[in-house]
Design a protein around this motif. Structure first.
Motif, PDB file in Angstrom:
ATOM      1  N   HIS A  59       1.226  30.679  23.447  1.00  0.00           N
ATOM      2  CA  HIS A  59       0.991  29.237  23.409  1.00  0.00           C
ATOM      3  C   HIS A  59       2.301  28.582  22.997  1.00  0.00           C
ATOM      4  O   HIS A  59       3.209  29.249  22.504  1.00  0.00           O
ATOM      5  CB  HIS A  59      -0.150  28.855  22.463  1.00  0.00           C
ATOM      6  CG  HIS A  59       0.092  29.141  21.009  1.00  0.00           C
ATOM      7  ND1 HIS A  59       0.353  30.411  20.535  1.00  0.00           N
ATOM      8  CD2 HIS A  59       0.107  28.333  19.918  1.00  0.00           C
ATOM      9  CE1 HIS A  59       0.515  30.364  19.226  1.00  0.00           C
ATOM     10  NE2 HIS A  59       0.372  29.115  18.814  1.00  0.00           N
ATOM     11  N   HIS A  61       3.362  26.454  20.686  1.00  0.00           N
ATOM     12  CA  HIS A  61       3.798  25.993  19.361  1.00  0.00           C
ATOM     13  C   HIS A  61       5.213  26.492  19.072  1.00  0.00           C
ATOM     14  O   HIS A  61       5.556  27.632  19.384  1.00  0.00           O
ATOM     15  CB  HIS A  61       2.829  26.463  18.270  1.00  0.00           C
ATOM     16  CG  HIS A  61       1.531  25.715  18.277  1.00  0.00           C
ATOM     17  ND1 HIS A  61       0.421  26.112  17.567  1.00  0.00           N
ATOM     18  CD2 HIS A  61       1.173  24.570  18.923  1.00  0.00           C
ATOM     19  CE1 HIS A  61      -0.565  25.241  17.773  1.00  0.00           C
ATOM     20  NE2 HIS A  61      -0.137  24.305  18.590  1.00  0.00           N
ATOM     21  N   ASP A  63       6.988  27.603  16.690  1.00  0.00           N
ATOM     22  CA  ASP A  63       7.354  28.854  16.011  1.00  0.00           C
ATOM     23  C   ASP A  63       7.198  30.075  16.911  1.00  0.00           C
ATOM     24  O   ASP A  63       7.720  31.146  16.586  1.00  0.00           O
ATOM     25  CB  ASP A  63       6.559  29.029  14.698  1.00  0.00           C
ATOM     26  CG  ASP A  63       5.056  29.072  14.886  1.00  0.00           C
ATOM     27  OD1 ASP A  63       4.533  28.305  15.716  1.00  0.00           O
ATOM     28  OD2 ASP A  63       4.402  29.877  14.199  1.00  0.00           O
ATOM     29  N   HIS A  64       6.501  29.929  18.058  1.00  0.00           N
ATOM     30  CA  HIS A  64       6.317  31.073  18.962  1.00  0.00           C
ATOM     31  C   HIS A  64       7.342  31.116  20.090  1.00  0.00           C
ATOM     32  O   HIS A  64       7.475  32.131  20.763  1.00  0.00           O
ATOM     33  CB  HIS A  64       4.897  31.070  19.534  1.00  0.00           C
ATOM     34  CG  HIS A  64       3.882  31.377  18.487  1.00  0.00           C
ATOM     35  ND1 HIS A  64       3.262  32.598  18.383  1.00  0.00           N
ATOM     36  CD2 HIS A  64       3.445  30.632  17.443  1.00  0.00           C
ATOM     37  CE1 HIS A  64       2.467  32.587  17.323  1.00  0.00           C
ATOM     38  NE2 HIS A  64       2.560  31.404  16.737  1.00  0.00           N
ATOM     39  N   HIS A 114      -7.405  27.401  19.282  1.00  0.00           N
ATOM     40  CA  HIS A 114      -6.249  27.093  18.430  1.00  0.00           C
ATOM     41  C   HIS A 114      -5.383  26.032  19.093  1.00  0.00           C
ATOM     42  O   HIS A 114      -4.859  25.143  18.431  1.00  0.00           O
ATOM     43  CB  HIS A 114      -5.452  28.363  18.163  1.00  0.00           C
ATOM     44  CG  HIS A 114      -4.152  28.122  17.457  1.00  0.00           C
ATOM     45  ND1 HIS A 114      -4.087  27.712  16.146  1.00  0.00           N
ATOM     46  CD2 HIS A 114      -2.870  28.218  17.887  1.00  0.00           C
ATOM     47  CE1 HIS A 114      -2.815  27.560  15.793  1.00  0.00           C
ATOM     48  NE2 HIS A 114      -2.057  27.860  16.840  1.00  0.00           N
ATOM     49  N   ASP A 133      -1.993  33.058  18.074  1.00  0.00           N
ATOM     50  CA  ASP A 133      -2.632  32.471  16.894  1.00  0.00           C
ATOM     51  C   ASP A 133      -4.135  32.303  17.076  1.00  0.00           C
ATOM     52  O   ASP A 133      -4.780  31.574  16.338  1.00  0.00           O
ATOM     53  CB  ASP A 133      -2.024  31.098  16.573  1.00  0.00           C
ATOM     54  CG  ASP A 133      -0.613  31.202  16.027  1.00  0.00           C
ATOM     55  OD1 ASP A 133      -0.129  32.334  15.835  1.00  0.00           O
ATOM     56  OD2 ASP A 133       0.004  30.153  15.802  1.00  0.00           O
TER      57      ASP A 133
HETATM   58 FE   LIG Z   1       0.161  28.202  16.760  1.00  0.00          FE
END
Ligand SMILES: [Fe+2]
Length: 204
Positions: A59, A61, A63-64, A114, A133
Motif C-alpha cells: 500500500h 503509505h 513508510d512503505h 487499513h 499493514d
Molecule cells: Fe500503513
C-alpha cells in the motif's frame, strides 16, 4: 524453492522490507522498499546472481515506499501496486491477478481496511503471505472496521495455514509466524463475530 529474506530496515517504525527469490530461475522481487536501503542493497549482494522482476507495494503509505526511488537505481524492476496507490508504479494490480515468478506465481489479493489501496501477496505454493499493514503478528493495522473484518474473514482466513505471515512492521511477539497459528492466536483474525472484532480494535 522460493527463498524469503525478511529485512529489518527499521524505517519510521520497525518496518520490514522483503527480498523474495526463486533459487532456480533467480527471479527476484522486493516488497515494500523502505527504511535503511543499504540493508536491501546488502541482501541483494548476498543473494547474487538475481534477475530483478518486481517491486511489489502492499500500500502507498509513505513508510512503505520511502526507499522506492533509491532501490530502483540498483534493482531495475517493474513496480506493481493497486491502481489507487499514489506511489509511482507501472503495473496496476487487480484482485486475484497472478504474477509469474520462477516456476510458480504470486497471487494478488485485494485487502481493503487499513487503506483503500491495500493488497496482499501470496506465493502460489502457499509458502508465504505478505500482508503489509493489514495483518500483523498478534494484531492488525488501524482500519475501517467493517472493511477490515471482511478482509480478515473472507480474504485471509480461508488461506492455507502453511503460509508464513510476513507483515510490514515488527510489532508481534515474533517477527513471523505461520498463518495456521495466527488464525488461532491473533484475536483480530480468530473471531468471526464483528462486535468482538470491533471491541478488539479499541486496544490498538
Ligand atoms: Fe500503513
Amino acid at each position: 524453492m522460493i527463498k524469503v529474506k525478511q529485512l529489518n530496515v527499521r524505517g519510521l517504525d520497525y518496518n520490514f522490507s522483503y527480498l523474495v527469490f526463486d533459487e532456480v530461475s533467480r527471479d527476484a522481487a522486493i516488497i515494500d522498499p523502505c527504511g535503511d536501503v543499504s540493508v536491501i542493497r546488502k541482501a541483494l549482494e548476498d543473494a547474487k546472481p538475481l534477475s530483478p522482476k518486481y517491486i511489489l507495494i502492499t500500500h502507498g503509505h509513505h513508510d512503505h515506499v520511502s526507499g522506492l526511488k533509491d532501490v530502483l537505481s540498483f534493482f531495475d524492476a517493474a513496480v506493481a501496486a493497486h491502481p489507487e496507490c499514489a506511489a509511482g508504479h507501472s503495473i496496476n494490480l487487480a484482485d486475484r491477478q497472478q504474477l509469474s515468478f520462477g516456476g510458480i506465481f504470486i497471487e494478488v489479493l485485494y485487502a481493503p481496511g487499513h487503506s483503500p489501496d491495500g493488497v496482499l501477496y501470496r506465493m502460489s505454493d502457499d509458502s508465504a503471505l505478505f500482508t503489509g499493514d493489514t495483518l500483523f503478528i498478534d494484531c492488525c493495522g488501524y482500519c475501517l472496521p467493517r472493511a477490515m473484518f471482511n478482509t480478515m474473514r473472507n480474504v485471509i482466513f480461508p488461506l492455507a495455514g502453511s503460509n508464513i505471515v510476513y507483515s510490514g512492521h515488527d510489532y508481534g511477539a515474533v517477527p513471523f509466524r505461520n498463518l495456521g497459528e495466527e488464525k488461532r492466536l491473533n484475536p483480530y483474525l480468530a473471531t468471526d463475530d464483528f462486535d468482538k472484532f470491533r471491541e478488539e480494535l479499541k486496544k490498538l
